[in-house]
Design a protein around this motif. Sequence first.
Motif, PDB file in Angstrom:
ATOM      1  N   ILE A  29       0.754  -1.107  -0.072  1.00  0.00           N
ATOM      2  CA  ILE A  29      -0.068  -0.011   0.139  1.00  0.00           C
ATOM      3  C   ILE A  29       0.819   1.445   0.016  1.00  0.00           C
ATOM      4  CG2 ILE A  29      -1.852   1.500   1.091  1.00  0.00           C
ATOM      5  CD1 ILE A  29      -2.636  -1.306   2.527  1.00  0.00           C
ATOM      6  N   SER A  30       0.535   2.231  -0.848  1.00  0.00           N
ATOM      7  CA  SER A  30       1.312   3.475  -0.726  1.00  0.00           C
ATOM      8  C   SER A  30       0.302   4.660  -0.300  1.00  0.00           C
ATOM      9  CB  SER A  30       1.682   3.895  -2.233  1.00  0.00           C
ATOM     10  OG  SER A  30       2.069   5.228  -2.259  1.00  0.00           O
ATOM     11  N   ILE A  31       0.912   5.341   0.737  1.00  0.00           N
ATOM     12  CA  ILE A  31      -0.004   6.490   1.380  1.00  0.00           C
ATOM     13  C   ILE A  31       0.119   7.845   0.632  1.00  0.00           C
ATOM     14  CG2 ILE A  31       0.108   5.271   3.756  1.00  0.00           C
ATOM     15  CD1 ILE A  31       2.404   7.467   4.528  1.00  0.00           C
ATOM     16  N   HIS A  46       8.128   4.582 -10.238  1.00  0.00           N
ATOM     17  CA  HIS A  46       7.537   3.329 -10.983  1.00  0.00           C
ATOM     18  C   HIS A  46       7.022   2.272  -9.853  1.00  0.00           C
ATOM     19  CE1 HIS A  46       8.242   4.883 -14.873  1.00  0.00           C
ATOM     20  NE2 HIS A  46       9.632   5.047 -14.800  1.00  0.00           N
ATOM     21  N   LEU A  47       7.623   2.164  -8.839  1.00  0.00           N
ATOM     22  CA  LEU A  47       7.294   0.979  -7.931  1.00  0.00           C
ATOM     23  C   LEU A  47       6.046   1.495  -7.196  1.00  0.00           C
ATOM     24  CD1 LEU A  47      10.837   0.030  -6.464  1.00  0.00           C
ATOM     25  CD2 LEU A  47       9.519  -1.150  -8.075  1.00  0.00           C
ATOM     26  N   LEU A  48       5.619   2.826  -6.994  1.00  0.00           N
ATOM     27  CA  LEU A  48       4.532   3.081  -6.434  1.00  0.00           C
ATOM     28  C   LEU A  48       3.388   2.794  -7.015  1.00  0.00           C
ATOM     29  CD1 LEU A  48       5.678   6.696  -4.885  1.00  0.00           C
ATOM     30  CD2 LEU A  48       5.615   4.402  -3.784  1.00  0.00           C
ATOM     31  N   THR A  49       3.390   2.772  -8.517  1.00  0.00           N
ATOM     32  CA  THR A  49       2.310   2.272  -9.327  1.00  0.00           C
ATOM     33  C   THR A  49       1.903   1.127  -9.206  1.00  0.00           C
ATOM     34  OG1 THR A  49       3.592   1.977 -11.339  1.00  0.00           O
ATOM     35  CG2 THR A  49       2.969   4.188 -10.820  1.00  0.00           C
ATOM     36  N   THR A  50       2.731   0.309  -8.477  1.00  0.00           N
ATOM     37  CA  THR A  50       2.159  -1.420  -8.433  1.00  0.00           C
ATOM     38  C   THR A  50       1.633  -1.569  -7.118  1.00  0.00           C
ATOM     39  OG1 THR A  50       4.387  -1.917  -7.380  1.00  0.00           O
ATOM     40  CG2 THR A  50       4.240  -1.776  -9.844  1.00  0.00           C
ATOM     41  N   MET A  51       1.335  -0.399  -6.259  1.00  0.00           N
ATOM     42  CA  MET A  51       0.856  -0.588  -4.930  1.00  0.00           C
ATOM     43  C   MET A  51      -0.809  -0.238  -4.898  1.00  0.00           C
ATOM     44  SD  MET A  51       4.089   0.747  -2.570  1.00  0.00           S
ATOM     45  CE  MET A  51       5.533  -0.077  -2.532  1.00  0.00           C
ATOM     46  N   LEU A  52      -1.351  -0.477  -3.704  1.00  0.00           N
ATOM     47  CA  LEU A  52      -2.685  -0.109  -3.669  1.00  0.00           C
ATOM     48  C   LEU A  52      -2.658   1.383  -3.137  1.00  0.00           C
ATOM     49  CD1 LEU A  52      -4.197  -3.324  -2.180  1.00  0.00           C
ATOM     50  CD2 LEU A  52      -4.355  -2.346  -4.553  1.00  0.00           C
ATOM     51  N   PRO A  53      -3.285   2.305  -3.754  1.00  0.00           N
ATOM     52  CA  PRO A  53      -3.307   3.646  -3.220  1.00  0.00           C
ATOM     53  C   PRO A  53      -4.463   3.802  -1.876  1.00  0.00           C
ATOM     54  CG  PRO A  53      -4.572   3.822  -5.103  1.00  0.00           C
ATOM     55  CD  PRO A  53      -4.147   2.365  -4.950  1.00  0.00           C
ATOM     56  N   GLN A  62     -10.127   1.627   5.684  1.00  0.00           N
ATOM     57  CA  GLN A  62     -11.381   0.972   5.073  1.00  0.00           C
ATOM     58  C   GLN A  62     -10.708   0.043   4.289  1.00  0.00           C
ATOM     59  OE1 GLN A  62     -14.499   1.109   5.633  1.00  0.00           O
ATOM     60  NE2 GLN A  62     -13.876   2.915   7.343  1.00  0.00           N
ATOM     61  N   LEU A  63      -9.503   0.428   3.689  1.00  0.00           N
ATOM     62  CA  LEU A  63      -8.608  -0.469   2.691  1.00  0.00           C
ATOM     63  C   LEU A  63      -8.315  -2.052   3.645  1.00  0.00           C
ATOM     64  CD1 LEU A  63      -7.534  -1.606   0.091  1.00  0.00           C
ATOM     65  CD2 LEU A  63      -5.568  -0.075   0.579  1.00  0.00           C
ATOM     66  N   GLY A  64      -7.786  -1.609   4.741  1.00  0.00           N
ATOM     67  CA  GLY A  64      -7.383  -2.522   5.825  1.00  0.00           C
ATOM     68  C   GLY A  64      -8.476  -3.405   6.068  1.00  0.00           C
ATOM     69  N   LYS A  65      -9.729  -3.076   6.283  1.00  0.00           N
ATOM     70  CA  LYS A  65     -11.007  -3.918   6.412  1.00  0.00           C
ATOM     71  C   LYS A  65     -11.295  -4.701   5.365  1.00  0.00           C
ATOM     72  CE  LYS A  65     -12.939  -0.915   9.690  1.00  0.00           C
ATOM     73  NZ  LYS A  65     -14.158   0.207  10.137  1.00  0.00           N
ATOM     74  N   LYS A  66     -11.124  -4.148   4.081  1.00  0.00           N
ATOM     75  CA  LYS A  66     -11.488  -4.899   2.919  1.00  0.00           C
ATOM     76  C   LYS A  66     -10.462  -5.870   2.617  1.00  0.00           C
ATOM     77  CE  LYS A  66     -12.314  -3.893  -1.975  1.00  0.00           C
ATOM     78  NZ  LYS A  66     -12.096  -2.624  -3.007  1.00  0.00           N
ATOM     79  N   LEU A  67      -9.214  -5.570   2.755  1.00  0.00           N
ATOM     80  CA  LEU A  67      -8.056  -6.574   2.612  1.00  0.00           C
ATOM     81  C   LEU A  67      -8.233  -7.678   3.674  1.00  0.00           C
ATOM     82  CD1 LEU A  67      -5.150  -4.286   1.807  1.00  0.00           C
ATOM     83  CD2 LEU A  67      -6.217  -5.881   0.359  1.00  0.00           C
ATOM     84  N   LEU A  68      -8.577  -7.614   4.771  1.00  0.00           N
ATOM     85  CA  LEU A  68      -8.822  -8.360   6.037  1.00  0.00           C
ATOM     86  C   LEU A  68     -10.003  -9.514   5.684  1.00  0.00           C
ATOM     87  CD1 LEU A  68      -7.625  -9.254   8.596  1.00  0.00           C
ATOM     88  CD2 LEU A  68      -9.321  -7.880   9.688  1.00  0.00           C
ATOM     89  N   GLY A  69     -11.138  -9.010   5.181  1.00  0.00           N
ATOM     90  CA  GLY A  69     -12.205  -9.577   4.496  1.00  0.00           C
ATOM     91  C   GLY A  69     -11.966 -10.574   3.546  1.00  0.00           C
ATOM     92  N   ARG A  70     -10.848 -10.488   2.663  1.00  0.00           N
ATOM     93  CA  ARG A  70     -10.435 -11.253   1.773  1.00  0.00           C
ATOM     94  C   ARG A  70      -9.217 -12.333   2.182  1.00  0.00           C
ATOM     95  NH1 ARG A  70      -9.256  -6.752  -3.068  1.00  0.00           N
ATOM     96  NH2 ARG A  70     -11.355  -6.417  -3.703  1.00  0.00           N
ATOM     97  N   GLY A  71      -9.015 -12.383   3.420  1.00  0.00           N
ATOM     98  CA  GLY A  71      -8.211 -13.207   3.715  1.00  0.00           C
ATOM     99  C   GLY A  71      -6.662 -12.834   3.963  1.00  0.00           C
ATOM    100  N   VAL A  75       0.450  -6.371   5.387  1.00  0.00           N
ATOM    101  CA  VAL A  75       0.583  -5.051   4.347  1.00  0.00           C
ATOM    102  C   VAL A  75       1.919  -4.752   4.844  1.00  0.00           C
ATOM    103  CG1 VAL A  75      -1.951  -4.679   4.270  1.00  0.00           C
ATOM    104  CG2 VAL A  75      -0.491  -3.612   6.128  1.00  0.00           C
ATOM    105  N   LEU A  76       2.495  -4.207   3.545  1.00  0.00           N
ATOM    106  CA  LEU A  76       3.697  -3.266   3.661  1.00  0.00           C
ATOM    107  C   LEU A  76       3.013  -1.767   3.485  1.00  0.00           C
ATOM    108  CD1 LEU A  76       6.568  -2.751   3.376  1.00  0.00           C
ATOM    109  CD2 LEU A  76       6.146  -2.856   0.886  1.00  0.00           C
ATOM    110  N   ILE A  77       3.209  -0.928   4.118  1.00  0.00           N
ATOM    111  CA  ILE A  77       2.774   0.399   4.110  1.00  0.00           C
ATOM    112  C   ILE A  77       4.178   1.411   3.745  1.00  0.00           C
ATOM    113  CG2 ILE A  77       1.917   2.414   5.237  1.00  0.00           C
ATOM    114  CD1 ILE A  77       0.057   0.134   5.072  1.00  0.00           C
ATOM    115  N   SER A  78       4.062   1.878   2.520  1.00  0.00           N
ATOM    116  CA  SER A  78       4.944   2.618   2.137  1.00  0.00           C
ATOM    117  C   SER A  78       4.438   3.970   1.378  1.00  0.00           C
ATOM    118  CB  SER A  78       5.752   2.033   1.178  1.00  0.00           C
ATOM    119  OG  SER A  78       7.097   2.629   0.733  1.00  0.00           O
ATOM    120  N   GLY A  79       5.237   4.450   0.399  1.00  0.00           N
ATOM    121  CA  GLY A  79       4.818   5.378  -0.164  1.00  0.00           C
ATOM    122  C   GLY A  79       6.081   6.509  -0.704  1.00  0.00           C
ATOM    123  N   GLY A  80       5.887   7.482  -1.415  1.00  0.00           N
ATOM    124  CA  GLY A  80       6.887   8.197  -1.977  1.00  0.00           C
ATOM    125  C   GLY A  80       7.486   9.139  -0.956  1.00  0.00           C
TER     126      GLY A  80
END
Length: 294
Positions: A29-31, A46-53, A62-71, A75-80
Amino acid sequence: MNSIAFYAPGARHYDNGLFRNNAHSFANISITGSECQCRCEHCRGHLLTTMLPAPEPEQLVQLGKKLLGRGCRGVLISGGACRDGSVPLEPFAGALKAMTGMGLSVVVHPGLLTEKTARLLAGANVTRVALDLIGDSDTIREVYHLPHTPADYQNSLRAARLAGLKASPHIVIGLHYGNIRGEYAALDMVAAEGAASLVLVILNPLTNTPMQGVLPPPPERVAEVFQTARCLLPQTPLALGCARPPGLYARTVERLAVEAGFDAIAYPARETVDYVQSLGYEVVYQETCCGILP
């Protein structure tokens, strides 16, 4: 019996014929979305474009909740990076605590870490911090476009230690246009400050960057860094991370990591798996970031 861990987080598809990962097991995930102020020579964002924004704290929760629901398990939390070399994490401290509270493993890539941010991350109960370590001033200036020194990177690792964070620093072998420049000094930083584990990766020249035509360091030079890391840090778990040139080069350095006594390899080739098993190693697969070692 010797053992080795093979890491295959779901952010990248992996199937070696013996093990297949779950696409939802781990997410990057990119913050900052695709935004980065440093525009480093080897990445240019370029590497940021492969991450979930997730550029807002509530979006991250909300993204964390959604991902958790998918199993999802972690997560890796990064960003520019900002112009000072840090990732702007302070506004996300509450969101990070919410994610760890959900039961997710949270690995944070903070860039240069200040004492204040380190305390906030510790208060959020993050699982690991994945710190960049650079041991050469020219590399910091010419590749990262930052006015810092190697001492600033050692101070970053020290800030993590003083805050009680588990740090898994990363060293990019060949970061200075394929040359070995500050890697050994960076290893000395780990020896001086300590770390929960150390991840070594290798420059993988990307297209549409100033380094797209650069050759990675020869495997024999990489082997020397591997061996030095093992000798200098005999009790520190060592991992060969996911970033490295593909194909024969990757298979060669994976074997070199095994021979140097590494504890983990991310996304190993089937040839490497067969080699390890031929040596009688016990093999364990993990679907998380190799920074979470052991």
